[in-house]
Design an enzyme around this catalytic site. Structure first.
Site, PDB file in Angstrom:
ATOM      1  N   GLU A 316       0.825  -1.212   0.000  1.00  0.00           N
ATOM      2  CA  GLU A 316       0.000   0.000   0.000  1.00  0.00           C
ATOM      3  C   GLU A 316       0.861   1.265   0.000  1.00  0.00           C
ATOM      4  O   GLU A 316       0.604   2.210   0.739  1.00  0.00           O
ATOM      5  CB  GLU A 316      -0.946  -0.004   1.202  1.00  0.00           C
ATOM      6  N   ASP A 390      -8.369  -8.984   3.803  1.00  0.00           N
ATOM      7  CA  ASP A 390      -8.157  -7.919   4.774  1.00  0.00           C
ATOM      8  C   ASP A 390      -9.227  -7.892   5.863  1.00  0.00           C
ATOM      9  O   ASP A 390     -10.114  -7.041   5.818  1.00  0.00           O
ATOM     10  CB  ASP A 390      -8.122  -6.574   4.044  1.00  0.00           C
ATOM     11  N   GLU A 418     -12.786  -2.721  11.901  1.00  0.00           N
ATOM     12  CA  GLU A 418     -12.804  -1.887  10.704  1.00  0.00           C
ATOM     13  C   GLU A 418     -13.895  -2.302   9.718  1.00  0.00           C
ATOM     14  O   GLU A 418     -14.505  -1.465   9.064  1.00  0.00           O
ATOM     15  CB  GLU A 418     -11.425  -1.972  10.027  1.00  0.00           C
TER      16      GLU A 418
HETATM   17  C1  BDP Z   1      -6.159  -2.349   6.138  1.00  0.00           C
HETATM   18  C2  BDP Z   1      -6.484  -0.978   6.609  1.00  0.00           C
HETATM   19  C3  BDP Z   1      -5.347  -0.023   6.498  1.00  0.00           C
HETATM   20  C4  BDP Z   1      -4.087  -0.644   7.039  1.00  0.00           C
HETATM   21  C5  BDP Z   1      -3.806  -1.948   6.325  1.00  0.00           C
HETATM   22  C6  BDP Z   1      -2.649  -2.739   6.923  1.00  0.00           C
HETATM   23  O1  BDP Z   1      -7.586  -0.511   5.887  1.00  0.00           O
HETATM   24  O2  BDP Z   1      -5.700   1.136   7.199  1.00  0.00           O
HETATM   25  O3  BDP Z   1      -3.007   0.208   6.912  1.00  0.00           O
HETATM   26  O4  BDP Z   1      -4.901  -2.796   6.441  1.00  0.00           O
HETATM   27  O5  BDP Z   1      -2.927  -3.740   7.555  1.00  0.00           O
HETATM   28  O6  BDP Z   1      -7.023  -3.186   6.837  1.00  0.00           O
HETATM   29  O7  BDP Z   1      -1.502  -2.378   6.750  1.00  0.00           O
END
Ligand code: BDP
Length: 721
Positions: A316, A390, A418
């Site tokens: 990301e 996720d 989340e």
């Molecule tokens: C996702 C989230 C994000 C996190 C990412 C992670 O939306 O905010 O930074 O995972 O785990 O669930 O790095």
């Protein structure tokens, strides 16, 4: 006039005082050491008082108690006083009814009692009623101070839930070495995916001000056996590694140390470049290697028991070794070498997917990591999320579990919800944790995720939870969210514990010891996660949430820059059918599992309905084992989700006489939100899927309250987290 005013003010003050003295605001978590003042519980309260009075009349404490033993004794004193109404004396010689904290070193007589201390290991404990020098006592015995700490909390738990204290016989040792919280807390005190207010780490005031919250945080974690915490967000800033910030970290570490909690930091991989030391952050560059080594030395000089680094790399948009054409192994092992002289560890996250990789996102972590098996240094743990996407309401277990036998794999779960309704929806995550821990990877048959992370003696082992703690008075945004922190801690100590048993323990400590009340609340909790699955993402659907904040439904979203950010990528609904084809005709993500599972899940007829659309794209009209078509089943499950919340509200309403007014009212209000939003989810998703399927609503189904266009128009711009 003046006197009247004075009288009025003092009356007001008194009223405020009385309210706060009796306020049931959840702040004490499960460490209440008393039941809420409701009539129905007078009897159990009296029983506890009598039991604790006879079984903990005095505390026998080892001479020269260490800071860790001192906090254990403080906690016992606090708990015993609150439960019995009498402060126990601290004595050196056992008397009848004493609680004796001892190790073989502090009390050699322990060796003659045949206690199962070998099974307690370095961190476990034995609780046993025994006769010592002719006195009837209860032993809290352990091989070291840490076992005494955990044993003391275990005794308090037993007393709080009504175990017969005169017949104690428990031995317990953690099955995992690291039981760790991951804070996604930022330097500005915002919390990524946090729904309980600001970060508890008051960075501006540190290192001088050490909030008493840190102590209560440490007590709560120690009571569960949590022994590690990562203070900052995985999306890390390099600034955290600078001198002034390390001084703040050192202050927190000092407060947590007596409670057996070691501090870790998320490390930004590009720090050597960001902080101006090196030209880049290439893990093979000698400048970079020397920078990290010096940084590790500096950290350990300030925090001698520092745990190590957690790293999110090349995921990301975060920097990583891939930026220099290097592998995850190059990156992780370089950091591991810097920490190794100090016995620190690197926790390297496997949550990766790339904007340049067009393959199914669910496959990418496995594709990148499985070939690296056996190449990571011994002080590296690869931390794998429970599922391959996720933290969805339901995912099959991550295919990496079982696929890297020569690598230490840790499990990462998300405690903060989340994707399960934030702080406002009641969703007890025990069943979700249990489902992944008990999943059979078939590598080999019977090797569950739990057994894989437990690993073999001598190697590190880890379960980490992205925690839901914030500055809210009740810590977690809602009373019931506390249960998820609790369940995480208990199941990280013992991954074989059942979610139901853990829920019951929590209820007894949090609300009531009355069996009828425990049954009713446990029933409500145990069904709650499935309710969320049904009203958000039934039948294996996933990632239908609105953009960015993930609050509310957004199954129609299809215009985001990266394909895998769009819900339409995951459900692939069109006029003909719905679901992500991950079988051999599709992405073949199923081929990343052991052959037994690949076969079972590769065929729609043998795939459990709970995972159906995760693995298969099916016609809307395909008939399922339930007798309903895919379309009908989808609508049916959305309805079932809403219906479950309606029932949860009724069950909670029936508990009104059994729960104190404040906590009852708060939960009732949250459940009202949950019902409204469950209906929103159900209606919006059905409306959207109907707009693509063109199928009529099955007969007898409640009509939708808005059109799909109206649902699409709803904006939640100010959603938290
Ligand atoms: C996702 C989230 C994000 C996190 C990412 C992670 O939306 O905010 O930074 O995972 O785990 O669930 O790095």
């Amino acid at each position: 006039m003046k006197t009247m005013l004075k009288a009025l003010i003092s009356m007001l003050l008194l009223a405020c005082k009385a309210t706060s003295a009796w306020a049931e605001d959840g702040h004490e978590l499960w460490l209440r050491y008393r039941e809420a003042p409701a009539q129905a519980r007078a009897q159990t309260r009296a029983q506890t008082r009598a039991q604790v009075r006879t079984q903990a009349r005095a505390l026998v404490v080892p001479a020269d108690a260490s800071p860790m033993v001192k906090v254990a004794v403080d906690e016992l004193r606090r708990g015993v006083t609150q439960m019995s109404g009498r402060e126990p004396a601290v004595v050196t010689v056992p008397v009848d009814g004493a609680l004796v904290l001892a190790t073989p070193a502090s009390l050699p007589a322990l060796n003659t009692l045949g206690l199962p201390l070998a099974a307690a290991g370095a961190e476990g404990y034995v609780l046993r009623s025994a006769t010592l020098a002719g006195r009837h006592v209860t032993l809290i015995a352990a091989n070291g101070e840490r076992g005494l700490l955990y044993g003391s909390f275990a005794w308090l738990r037993a007393a709080s839930i009504g175990v017969d204290l005169a017949q104690l016989d428990q031995v317990s040792a953690p099955k995992l070495q690291w039981r760790m919280l991951n804070h996604w807390d930022n330097a500005d005190r915002s919390v990524e995916r946090g729904y309980a207010g600001l970060s508890i780490w008051d960075w501006p005031a540190l290192p001088e001000v050490r909030s008493t919250r840190y102590v209560d945080y440490a007590r709560a974690n120690a009571s569960l056996g949590i022994n590690a915490t990562v203070l900052n967000n995985v999306n890390a800033k390099a600034q955290m590694l600078t001198g002034p910030w390390l001084a703040k970290v050192a202050a927190v570490a000092e407060v947590l140390r007596p409670y057996g909690i070691r501090v870790f930091l998320s490390a930004r991989f590009s720090a050597p470049k960001d902080l101006g030391g090196c030209a880049g952050a290439d893990p093979l560059d000698p400048c970079v290697r020397a920078w990290w080594k010096a940084k590790a030395d500096e950290i350990y000089a300030r925090v001698p028991d520092f745990g190590g680094f957690l790293v999110k790399a090349n995921s990301e948009g975060e920097p990583g070794p891939g930026d220099y054409g290097r592998s995850h192994v190059d990156g992780a092992n370089m950091l591991a070498a810097a920490l190794q002289p100090h016995h620190g560890i690197v926790i390297w996250r496997a949550f990766v997917y790339s904007e340049t990789d067009a393959s199914d996102r669910a496959k990418q972590a496995y594709s990148e990591f499985a070939p690296l098996d056996g190449a990571f240094a011994p002080n590296v743990i690869v931390q794998v999320k429970n599922g391959a996407i996720d933290f969805q309401p339901r995912e099959p277990f991550h295919p990496l579990f079982g696929a890297m036998p020569r690598t230490v794999l840790g499990l990462e779960v998300q405690i903060t919800k989340e994707y399960l309704g934030f702080a406002s929806h009641l969703a007890y995550l025990g069943p979700l944790f249990e489902e992944v821990l008990r999943a059979d990877t078939y590598r080999p048959a019977g090797a569950t995720v739990a057994s894989i992370i437990e690993g073999q003696g001598g190697r590190p082992s880890l379960m980490a939870g992205v925690v839901n703690i914030g500055m809210d008075r009740n810590w977690t945004g809602s009373e019931f969210n506390q249960a998820n922190w609790y369940a995480f801690g208990r199941m990280a100590w013992d991954p074989e514990l059942s979610a139901d048993a853990v829920a019951r323990e929590w209820i007894a400590q949090t609300f009531s010891r009355e069996p009828r009340v425990i049954d009713a609340i446990a029933r409500l909790m145990m069904g709650s996660r499935e309710a969320v699955v049904n009203y958000m993402t039934p039948l294996g659907l996933h990632h239908l949430m609105a953009t960015g904040h993930h609050y509310g439904p957004g199954p129609w979203v299809s215009d985001l820059a990266r394909p895998e950010w769009n819900p339409t990528y995951y459900h692939k609904a069109d006029a003909n059918g719905i679901g992500f084809p991950r079988d051999a005709t599709g992405s073949n993500a199923v081929g990343q599992y052991a052959p037994e599972l690949a076969r079972r899940w590769g065929d729609a007829r043998t795939t459990p309905l709970e995972l159906l659309l995760w693995f298969h794209h099916l016609s809307w009209d395909e008939r399922l084992s339930t007798g309903r078509t895919v379309w009908e089943e989808l609508v049916h499950r959305y309805d079932a989700g809403v219906q479950s919340v309606v029932e949860m509200r009724q069950q909670w309403e029936a508990l009104r006489p059994d729960v104190d007014a404040q906590r009852h009212a708060e939960t009732a209000a949250f459940l009202a939100i949950q019902e409204r939003e469950a209906r929103w989810w159900r209606d919006a998703c059905i409306a959207y899927f109907q707009s693509v399927s063109g199928r009529p609503l099955p007969a007898g189904v409640v009509p939708l309250s808005k059109t799909v266009e109206q649902y699409r128009a709803i904006q939640s711009s100010f959603a938290p987290g």
